[in-house]
Design an enzyme around this catalytic site. Structure first.
Site, short mmCIF file in Angstrom:
data_model
loop_
_atom_site.label_atom_id
_atom_site.label_comp_id
_atom_site.label_asym_id
_atom_site.label_seq_id
_atom_site.Cartn_x
_atom_site.Cartn_y
_atom_site.Cartn_z
N GLU A 13 0.82 -1.22 0.00
CA GLU A 13 0.00 0.00 0.00
C GLU A 13 0.85 1.27 0.00
O GLU A 13 0.41 2.33 -0.41
CB GLU A 13 -0.93 0.00 1.22
CG GLU A 13 -1.94 1.12 1.21
CD GLU A 13 -3.14 0.82 2.08
OE1 GLU A 13 -3.55 -0.37 2.14
OE2 GLU A 13 -3.67 1.75 2.71
N ASP A 123 -2.85 -3.05 3.23
CA ASP A 123 -3.29 -3.08 4.63
C ASP A 123 -4.52 -3.97 4.75
O ASP A 123 -5.37 -4.00 3.85
CB ASP A 123 -3.66 -1.67 5.12
CG ASP A 123 -2.41 -0.80 5.27
OD1 ASP A 123 -1.30 -1.33 5.03
OD2 ASP A 123 -2.56 0.38 5.60
N ASP A 125 -7.49 -3.99 5.87
CA ASP A 125 -8.79 -3.41 6.23
C ASP A 125 -9.58 -3.23 4.95
O ASP A 125 -9.11 -3.56 3.86
CB ASP A 125 -8.60 -2.08 6.99
CG ASP A 125 -7.67 -1.12 6.24
OD1 ASP A 125 -7.55 -1.25 5.01
OD2 ASP A 125 -7.05 -0.26 6.89
N TYR A 340 4.82 3.93 12.54
CA TYR A 340 3.74 4.46 11.69
C TYR A 340 2.68 5.19 12.52
O TYR A 340 2.13 4.61 13.46
CB TYR A 340 3.11 3.28 10.94
CG TYR A 340 2.16 3.68 9.86
CD1 TYR A 340 2.62 4.33 8.73
CD2 TYR A 340 0.81 3.40 9.97
CE1 TYR A 340 1.75 4.70 7.74
CE2 TYR A 340 -0.07 3.77 8.97
CZ TYR A 340 0.40 4.42 7.85
OH TYR A 340 -0.46 4.80 6.87
N CYS A 809 -22.34 58.20 43.06
CA CYS A 809 -21.64 59.48 43.06
C CYS A 809 -21.45 60.07 41.67
O CYS A 809 -20.97 61.19 41.53
CB CYS A 809 -20.28 59.35 43.75
SG CYS A 809 -19.09 58.40 42.78
N CYS A 831 -16.96 51.40 41.54
CA CYS A 831 -16.72 52.84 41.46
C CYS A 831 -15.26 53.12 41.81
O CYS A 831 -14.70 52.56 42.75
CB CYS A 831 -17.65 53.60 42.40
SG CYS A 831 -17.39 55.38 42.28
N CYS A 836 -16.44 56.15 47.69
CA CYS A 836 -17.69 55.52 47.25
C CYS A 836 -17.44 54.03 47.05
O CYS A 836 -16.56 53.65 46.30
CB CYS A 836 -18.16 56.17 45.96
SG CYS A 836 -19.64 55.38 45.29
#
Length: 923
Positions: A13, A123, A125, A340, A809, A831, A836
């Site tokens: 292959e 291969d 498969d 591989y 404020c 703030c 404040c």
DNA sequence: GCAAGGTC
């Protein structure tokens, strides 16, 4: 022993396998091995002698590079406008050797002519079997009477290869058939949907993909489910409604250290119950140790490494993309440093020389000493690797094959990936880490709490696998019956969080689980989504859909199709298995599957308004003339003028519809159609009278206001000359469109979306502030923030600027992000004025502004699109109050009283845990 | 200009 040697052509292959097999076989042949070039520069030819079952053989070994052939439509159907995309379900297809593989074909043909046998070393498969038949087709084309065999091998090791050579079998046509079916289905579905959705949408909307290019809105049976995973998670996050919960936490500090106890109830969503329990605990805060458990725990090293795991781990540890990982791994493999890299196998075959692979690494300055310890029997560090349960029967797990301390031509990524492969391998053959765990359970006023501690006794594999960690924290010593007063006892609030966006590792897992793609292609599908601008990836490798990706999935989802879900692929996979086992034939599967898919395609086309609607939520309509309402390019009849080409339905740049010869400008034969047509589609109905035929009839839709009342808006017509209605309408209405925008669609009725930020797509049909239609963010009457705020400071998400005027404020409030455990990531304004203390959560502003919280984000089924897509911003404002006294802290997380009042003094302004009347608890 | 699957 036989006399005359048979000449055998062997084909692998890939070049590397040809070389390995030739080397192994030639060693036994005794006559050595000759190497020569083939026609292709990559695929060399090896020659040697070998005995197959007492038959002397002269072996010629060469290779292909994966598939030798491609599948495509006949020339006649290749051009996008050459036919109706629906025709692609029957259009003839052919398999052929593409240009760049012609040299390999020549080598095969030339060698086959001189040989008697053909042995296929592909291969083991289904794809390998299919490639085998491609090789067979080419070779038998050159020499028809070859004796054809298949070698079955599961690893490139001596014993396996000789066994394969001595036990040759016949190739399995069923496996190859399964792949043929898969290829044909993928091609037909992919091409038809891609052409359809591209032609429908790309000119209908302003889709700016950031660079000059031809937009292709591709569809594929792997890429769409992959996109589906991303969109689904994104929707899940959008639909998440945070829910507040409460939990009681306890800690105890002694001379030996601090133990943190967690509540065995976990958490409660009911505040009233939580506060009652908490009050009980604070009333009688004495803790009694009721259980102390000591046990040994193991943390096991990972399974041997396969491709998907390599990609996931490289993404997790190094944030490398799967595509880049495969590129670097391929280069390391080509240079011989790792095995591989495309393998499903996560189990070493018993014949592997594992100790030899470890021995190769003992000289390494960093992990060499560990490798040495592994090989020392006295160190007792060795352990045979676990079996992950996958075996592709073709390749071993990924492991180092050559020692290196880094090469001059390596990038950092090469070094990192090599290190990962080596460390992973060394970890696999190591003993698990061992820890001594202690669990202490205590009782406070009947409530149970637990603390866990861990002391690591032996790190073992963790010494080399620096990517895994196993935290250890020591607990002070406790004995059953011991009593103590907690150092802190707190009621903490938390809020449920949506799941995170999918990471690359998550996405790979989803694909793997659903069988989308193969180990060698999964990274390609992910990359395709990025290339097509369907999704983006952030710095943490997490994926979000783009407007385009979300719109496409939403469009199909609204049609009720699961074309973006993995089921279609799973069904196809099941069919492929059936074909390879012989329970279904290739033609059965093709016929049924394509029939279903064609029906689905036609249905999707009928429901294309859903796609257009979904796109319209995100993109502005364009005024470009489009082919979306016309199946442009569909063949209507053979051309009677030139008698060589067909005539096809077309729309000119100014919007006029006509049926013109496809040989234009060589042939200028044309039939103009009335300008009052809004839609036209070539059907499969053939006119019974007009010649030369076949003349396909066209389904027209006319604009009501542009034709006389006695004519029907829907008309199945013929351009061959027999159709009087069509002729009359052409005479009455003239040809060419009434409005220069082409179809006139999107010109009213719907509000045109407006863009907030130049260069981005608009998804703002509604005000981003209050989610009401009819006005913009800037004009929103319910906006709390300064209306003069420049547009660039707010985003599509409907969020506020990074500055606000203070409500107390009037000074500037600056946006910050909370980093406390309970509110991490939550934005607030504070703030800046010294005296404040004004503070407000960003999401509570949004709540106030909308009156009832942000519009419900969309999950599946709840399709109200809101400009603010955040799932956050609901629920009450949360704050924290605390009371400190002498190092003892009792805290409630409930800023605002939800209901009731202090249980101790009755004051509604606070709860019992912060009540000044409360009995103090001293440590 | 289209798919997914091999591979360099």
């Amino acid at each position: 022993m036989s006399g005359r040697a048979i000449r055998v052509l062997n084909v692998a292959e890939k070049p590397s396998v040809a070389k390995s097999v030739a080397e192994i076989l030639s060693r036994r042949g005794g006559g050595g091995m000759r190497v020569r070039d083939g026609r292709s520069r990559y695929n060399r030819v090896f020659e040697f002698e070998y005995m197959i079952r007492n038959q002397r053989c002269f072996m010629v070994m060469t290779s292909v590079t994966g598939h030798l052939m491609e599948l495509d439509f006949d020339e006649r159907y290749k051009k996008w406008h050459s036919c109706d995309p629906a025709a692609l379900y029957q259009a003839p297809v052919r398999k052929f050797v593409p240009q760049d593989k012609l040299d390999i074909r020549r080598t095969l043909e030339e060698e086959a002519r001189k040989c008697e046998w053909l042995v296929l070393w592909l291969d083991c498969d289904r794809e390998g079997e299919n490639i085998a038949y491609e090789v067979i087709e080419v070779c038998t084309g050159a020499k028809s009477n070859l004796n054809i065999y298949r070698a079955h091998f599961s690893a490139l090791i001596e014993r396996e290869i000789h066994e394969a050579a001595q036990n040759l079998v016949r190739p399995n046509k069923l496996f190859a058939d399964a792949v043929d079916a898969r290829q044909e289905i993928d091609l037909r579905i992919g091409a038809s949907f891609t052409r359809f959705q591209t032609m429908l949408l790309k000119d209908a909307f302003i889709i700016d993909l950031g660079e000059e290019r031809n937009i292709v809105l591709s569809y594929g049976p792997c890429q769409f489910p992959t996109l589906g995973f991303i969109v689904e998670r994104y929707w899940e996050i959008q639909a998440h409604e945070p829910e507040e919960f409460w939990t009681v936490n306890c800690s105890h500090t002694s001379e030996e250290g601090t133990a943190s106890f967690t509540w065995l109830r976990g958490h409660l969503f009911d505040y009233a119950s939580a506060i009652v329990i908490y009050e009980m605990c604070t009333e009688e805060p004495t803790a009694t140790v009721i259980n102390v458990k000591n046990h040994e725990k193991f943390k096991y090293p990972p399974h041997p490494l396969n491709t998907i795991e390599l990609q996931k781990r490289a993404s997790r540890y190094y944030r490398m993309s799967s595509e880049h990982t495969m590129k670097v791994a391929e280069e390391l493999y080509q240079a011989g440093f790792i095995s591989y890299p495309r393998t499903e196998t996560d189990n070493f075959s018993p014949n592997t020389d594992l100790a030899g692979i470890v021995r190769d690494q003992v000289e390494h300055p960093v992990w060499g000493p560990y490798a040495q310890r592994l090989l020392d029997p006295d160190a007792r560090l060795w352990r045979n690797p676990s079996n992950g349960g996958h075996d592709d029967k073709a390749h071993p797990p990924i492991h180092p094959t050559k020692f290196s301390t880094g090469q001059s031509n390596w990038t950092q990524d090469h070094a990192k990936l090599y290190e990962l492969v080596v460390r992973h391998f060394l970890a696999c053959v190591s003993q698990p880490a061992v820890g001594a765990e202690t669990t202490v359970e205590i009782d406070i006023a009947g409530e149970l709490f637990q603390a866990n501690g861990r002391a690591i006794i032996a790190k073992n594999y963790l010494d080399v696998y620096r990517f895994d960690s196993w935290g250890g924290s020591l607990l002070p010593t406790y004995t059953v019956g011991q009593q103590f007063i907690p150092t802190s006892l707190t009621l903490d609030s938390g809020v449920t969080r949506p799941p995170p966006l999918l990471s690359e590792a998550d996405l790979l897992s989803c694909m793997d689980k659903a069988g989308i793609g193969t180990d060698a292609t999964m990274h390609d599908h992910i990359k395709k989504l990025l290339d097509r601008c369907y999704a983006t990836k952030d710095a943490n490798t997490r994926f979000s859909p783009t407007n385009l990706g979300e719109a496409l999935v939403m469009g199909y989802d609204d049609m009720g199709y699961e074309l973006w879900k993995p089921y279609l692929r799973s069904m196809m996979e099941a069919d492929m298995r059936a074909v390879s086992m012989g329970t279904k034939t290739k033609s059965q599967v093709l016929e049924i599957c394509l029939q279903q898919m064609k029906a689905c395609f036609l249905d999707a086309r009928t429901n294309k308004a859903k796609l257009l609607d979904a796109m319209q939520l995100f993109f502005q309509r364009s005024n470009r003339p489009q082919g979306g309402d016309v199946n442009q390019g569909a063949v209507v009849r053979p051309c009677g003028a030139c008698c060589e080409s067909d005539m096809a339905l077309k729309r000119t740049p100014n919007g006029s519809l006509m049926v013109g010869c496809m040989s234009y400008p060589l042939c200028r034969n044309v039939v103009w159609l009335p300008g009052s047509i809004s839609e036209a589609s070539v059907t499969n109905n053939i006119c019974p009278t007009c010649t030369p035929g076949p003349v396909f009839m066209i389904q027209f839709k006319f604009r009501r206001l542009e034709i006389p009342p006695n004519y029907d808006v829907d008309h199945l017509g013929c351009i061959g000359g027999c159709d009087t209605i069509l002729r009359e309408l052409t005479e009455m209405c003239g040809r060419g469109p009434k409005n220069s925008a082409g179809t006139g669609r999107g010109q009213g009725g719907r509000e045109t979306p407006r863009s907030t930020t130049s260069g981005t797509h608009s998804r703002l049909l509604f005000c981003t502030n209050c989610n009401q239609p009819g006005h913009s963010f800037d004009d929103c009457p319910s906006r709390f923030v300064n209306p003069r705020m420049p547009q660039s400071t707010h985003s599509n998400n409907g969020r506020y600027s990074d500055q606000l005027p203070c409500r107390q404020c009037g000074g500037p409030c600056v946006q910050r992000t909370a980093n406390t455990e309970n509110n991490r990531g939550r934005k607030f304004y504070k703030c800046q004025s010294e005296n404040c203390g004004f503070f407000i959560w960003e999401d509570s502003i949004l709540d106030n502004a909308t009156g009832q919280g942000v519009g419900r984000a969309r999950g599946r089924g709840a399709r109200t699109v809101t400009a603010s897509r955040s799932g956050r911003g609901r629920g009450r404002a949360r704050g924290q109050r605390s009371a400190n006294s002498d190092g003892v802290t009792f805290v409630t997380a409930t800023g605002e009283p939800v209901s009731g009042r202090c249980f101790i003094c009755g004051d509604p302004s606070h709860f019992a845990n912060t009540c000044p009347e409360r009995v103090r608890v001293d440590a």
